[in-house]
Design an enzyme around this catalytic site. Sequence first.
Site, short mmCIF file in Angstrom:
data_model
loop_
_atom_site.label_atom_id
_atom_site.label_comp_id
_atom_site.label_asym_id
_atom_site.label_seq_id
_atom_site.Cartn_x
_atom_site.Cartn_y
_atom_site.Cartn_z
N PHE A 181 4.31 -7.57 -9.69
CA PHE A 181 5.49 -8.34 -9.30
C PHE A 181 6.07 -8.93 -10.59
CE2 PHE A 181 4.92 -9.54 -4.58
CZ PHE A 181 4.26 -8.36 -4.31
N LYS A 222 0.83 -1.20 0.00
CA LYS A 222 0.00 0.00 0.00
C LYS A 222 0.87 1.25 0.00
CE LYS A 222 -2.70 0.08 3.43
NZ LYS A 222 -1.99 -1.00 4.05
N LYS A 231 13.37 -7.09 10.16
CA LYS A 231 14.06 -6.45 9.04
C LYS A 231 13.02 -5.87 8.10
CE LYS A 231 17.01 -7.56 5.18
NZ LYS A 231 18.15 -6.63 5.23
N TRP A 261 7.34 -0.09 -8.58
CA TRP A 261 8.48 -0.68 -7.87
C TRP A 261 9.68 -0.75 -8.82
CZ3 TRP A 261 11.60 -5.05 -8.35
CH2 TRP A 261 12.38 -5.36 -7.22
N ARG A 285 2.02 7.41 7.26
CA ARG A 285 2.29 7.30 8.70
C ARG A 285 3.77 7.21 9.00
NH1 ARG A 285 -0.99 2.09 10.27
NH2 ARG A 285 -0.58 1.68 8.07
N PHE A 332 -4.10 -1.14 6.77
CA PHE A 332 -4.71 -2.46 6.62
C PHE A 332 -5.59 -2.55 5.38
CE2 PHE A 332 -4.47 -3.78 11.41
CZ PHE A 332 -3.12 -3.88 11.30
N THR A 391 4.01 1.44 -0.96
CA THR A 391 4.71 1.46 -2.24
C THR A 391 3.81 2.04 -3.32
OG1 THR A 391 5.91 -0.50 -1.51
CG2 THR A 391 6.01 0.01 -3.85
N ALA A 443 -3.92 0.51 13.77
CA ALA A 443 -5.09 0.39 12.91
C ALA A 443 -6.22 -0.36 13.60
CB ALA A 443 -4.72 -0.31 11.61
#
Lengths: 586, 586
Positions: free
Chosen positions: A410, A79, A113, A438, A102, A322, A81, A294
């Site tokens: 992707f 989201k 990580k 991306w 946020r 979310f 991204t 959230a």
Amino acid sequence: MAYDATKMKDYEIAEAAEANMPLPYEWAEKLGLQKDEIIPMGRICKLDFMKIADRLKDRPDGKFIEVTAITPTPLGEGKTTTTMGLTEGLGKRGVNVGAAIRQPSGGPTMNIKGTAAGGGNALAIPMTEFSLGLTGDLNDIMNAHNLGMVALTARMQHERNYDDAELAKRNLRRLDIDPTRVEFGWIIDFCAQALRNIIIGIGGRMDGYMMQSRFGIAVSSEIMAILAVATDLKDLRERIGKIIVAYDKKGNPVTTEDLEVAGAMTAFMRNAINPTLMSTAEYQPVLVHAGPFANIAIGQSSIIADRIGLKMFDYHITESGFAADIGFEKFWNVKCRFSGHTPHVSVLTATIRALKMHGGGPKVVPGRPLPEEYTKENVGLVEKGCENLVHHINTIRKAGINPVVCINAFHTDTKDEIAAVRRAAEAAGARCALSEHWAKGGDGALELADAVIDACNDKVDFKFLYPLEMPLRQRVEVIAKEVYGADGVSWTPEAEAKAKMFEENPEYKDFATMMVKTHLSLSHDPTLKGVPKGWTLPIRDVLIYAGAKFLCPMAGTISLMPGTSSDPAFRRIDVDTETGKVLGLF
Amino acid sequence: MAYDATKMKDYEIAEAAEANMPLPYEWAEKLGLQKDEIIPMGRICKLDFMKIADRLKDRPDGKFIEVTAITPTPLGEGKTTTTMGLTEGLGKRGVNVGAAIRQPSGGPTMNIKGTAAGGGNALAIPMTEFSLGLTGDLNDIMNAHNLGMVALTARMQHERNYDDAELAKRNLRRLDIDPTRVEFGWIIDFCAQALRNIIIGIGGRMDGYMMQSRFGIAVSSEIMAILAVATDLKDLRERIGKIIVAYDKKGNPVTTEDLEVAGAMTAFMRNAINPTLMSTAEYQPVLVHAGPFANIAIGQSSIIADRIGLKMFDYHITESGFAADIGFEKFWNVKCRFSGHTPHVSVLTATIRALKMHGGGPKVVPGRPLPEEYTKENVGLVEKGCENLVHHINTIRKAGINPVVCINAFHTDTKDEIAAVRRAAEAAGARCALSEHWAKGGDGALELADAVIDACNDKVDFKFLYPLEMPLRQRVEVIAKEVYGADGVSWTPEAEAKAKMFEENPEYKDFATMMVKTHLSLSHDPTLKGVPKGWTLPIRDVLIYAGAKFLCPMAGTISLMPGTSSDPAFRRIDVDTETGKVLGLF
């Protein structure tokens, strides 16, 4: 030109992009701000909210775009991204655009990580500041919140030690706090499971008041919840004063105002009320402000960030936490109601991966390799999984908004899989765009940007799901049926008794209904994927956040303090002592 | 022109002066700094220590002036006020001057009315930032420190829950921490007596490790102690890694490095290593950096602030905490040894009020009116009290420095009282100057400034009180006799056993001897004023701070967590919601 995200790690892209990032006063010129509206904080800055809101108060608001998502896998579906990518895409179209996201919490940063800054060429920079405390808002919240607990525990000690005459000498009345009904806890911005349940006040007469207590993670603080929904400093001050810290022995609420600490708590928030200005990797402006949970809070950036974003930008994008049943529902019925802002369009982020999961694909477990169903073409799973997407499209349409579905691409996605999503989205009446932000940054998000620009010209007949006049239990019923797809709602006797009490008190009439439910399923059961049928939403408690003005019906458990794992991220973080650079953060 | 300090409150003077305060980049020009050496943080800034230290490394150091005081009343005798006044006085003489002072703690600010910024026309500004968190260093220390505890408690949980094979999978070796020998606690920057003694880790297998624990006030943190003595980032990183958090079941120390958290802790300190630049009310530069306790730590600003101050200013003034037997002794034998800096002169601040107390005046109690002995002329009390002054003069002379006595003028002081002090100081071979900086700013401090300039031309044959080769117990003996005027030292068996153990370990040979003793008397008994005779210094324990490299012989109790009173300052603090201004701070 975009960076090669298949070869470069996020922190490498960030570092390369940061070399040419606009400095604080350069933003002023870029954004048409006055110099004194910029508050430099190292290489980033805060924006003086009050000055900007006042100067631009007569300027019409820009287009208001919300970004949400379908029910995600536990890995998240990008989201942030997508929010960054859409901002970059609109930027490539020459539009005056900005986003609001946020601030992440230090707990996950030190434990898991990963960063919350987006990814690839759709990143928020600078990443070190973003990941490690930004401009100090979380610390301000921590100090404001914990000062409330200092005031409460010290008061309990002094009321125990002094008689009424001694209290009167100090101009104090006896609050007579019930030590078994203390509602407030302490906060710290780490995953500190050892502080989840504690006994405090051990010692003698001068060592506080012995009782059970607890620490939550800072982002779960009611002060954080308030920062996200306050419309200005006056509203923030009033809400902070209404926080219920405990009940007295007669059952009356005791607030921070009763403790005479609400003003000092607000003093710690004087800088935190100003949003921080960051940048996308392609140098579009990103407002970062608040980072509320959230579940018990709205899980999105602040109303204040939206207020100035809508004045500063022709297209202002805000991200909801979310999935759409949680994030969009709270945006719609809580944030927009509190703020008075009306959205022009919602972007519903979907991935082939999550759709396959909803279509019956095997379990996705963080840290384990993805099963082959997710990496090889399987149009059948995608088609079946689109029922989750369509459910969320229909939910958003109930607000009077026709969403744009964004397929967050992707490299494993196939043409036929993507075509299946387009068919389903368009059959449901929504626009649909494939977005490769991306890999390609703004250039990869042009289809999405164009769809959003187009959608912003639609007529919006925005309407709330329920009117404020509707009583609490009925609101929950409506949300459960209309948004989650439940058959109905069941209440434990305790929850029902509380709900009745709240319904009968006119003070709580304009309180928001802040649902607490997993985001991993439309139902309360995170293992149920797709669109679960034939189930009832169980409410087991209702919490009150009187400062934030939330009543929280609990359809699930919430932990306000996550734990640090046996292989936490901090093991790999260090500082290069020659350059001062932080290593291993991402 | 000075403000009328008899009519204006400190915050009113501060506010008036702040209207013309240099802004971050204006300082660059004023101080000959490069633009990229200034890190703006709102209307104040940090200085990039590494860049400045590197660029100016070949410039000769300026004159180094330390400000200390005689044994004070519980009200304090205006060391910071004198530091600000002397800076302003030297400024009026056209000298390139700057000062280094400590950052105050949020605990006292929220508990006791008052500021640590000096007073009258000898003030550090801006006061709101100074009082409420400055540029976030205390928060950075809090996060760095508490992350260490998160790592420790999570590790104890995971070592209990997992066998060696499971630990090995995560590349962890069993540290086998002894839960009864955990040395590290948590910190918070408030007076939170309820957190002084706590039980943590209540719950189940996933809720940490159940044990006793504690919170100290942030300024008592070993990280704060380290920040004050570290010479650069590399040194800071190394020291943070050597903090002993616990002992294992065989009695071996367990450090933050063993927990693999020292790098991440240092990451939180990457900004805190840079001193903050503030201003006197007359716009001379003031470096604010670190604020360590004066008992278990050095109680003064950092070596890093001195390092760049000595390069940037021709006259660099630094303030030592507490009275000369504590503040100057630690400056002399610890700070100068760690830093390699050699002072040119010390200023010994005295007030007629404190001298009268040492001469036998009645007890001075904070919050109660001063007895009339202190407000009416009494030359006899002053003359008798000068024995305390002379004792401190003689101590400072043992370092090879001839101090300048500064009489910090009060409007109740009389000519004959002042003359008595001058006589005593000059008879002891020291220079003496009356200074009216509170009332008149730099113009009131010209006599002091001239005396300091003159003293800086003296030949200084600086020598330490003891060589590093001297064993711990002998060092304590020398300090007790030569600085405190004791007949000798007594040790409890526990303290002596610990001292022996430390003496035998070559690792601790270059550790500083950091005395813990009251500053309200030359002796360990705060009620004994003047120069107590015929007493023995009792040492009841020796603490070790392996990161800071301190061994702390305890000649008194220390509380690492003060309490919030029944009438705390936060009751009167609020925010003006129209302007954002903080009210009631001072």
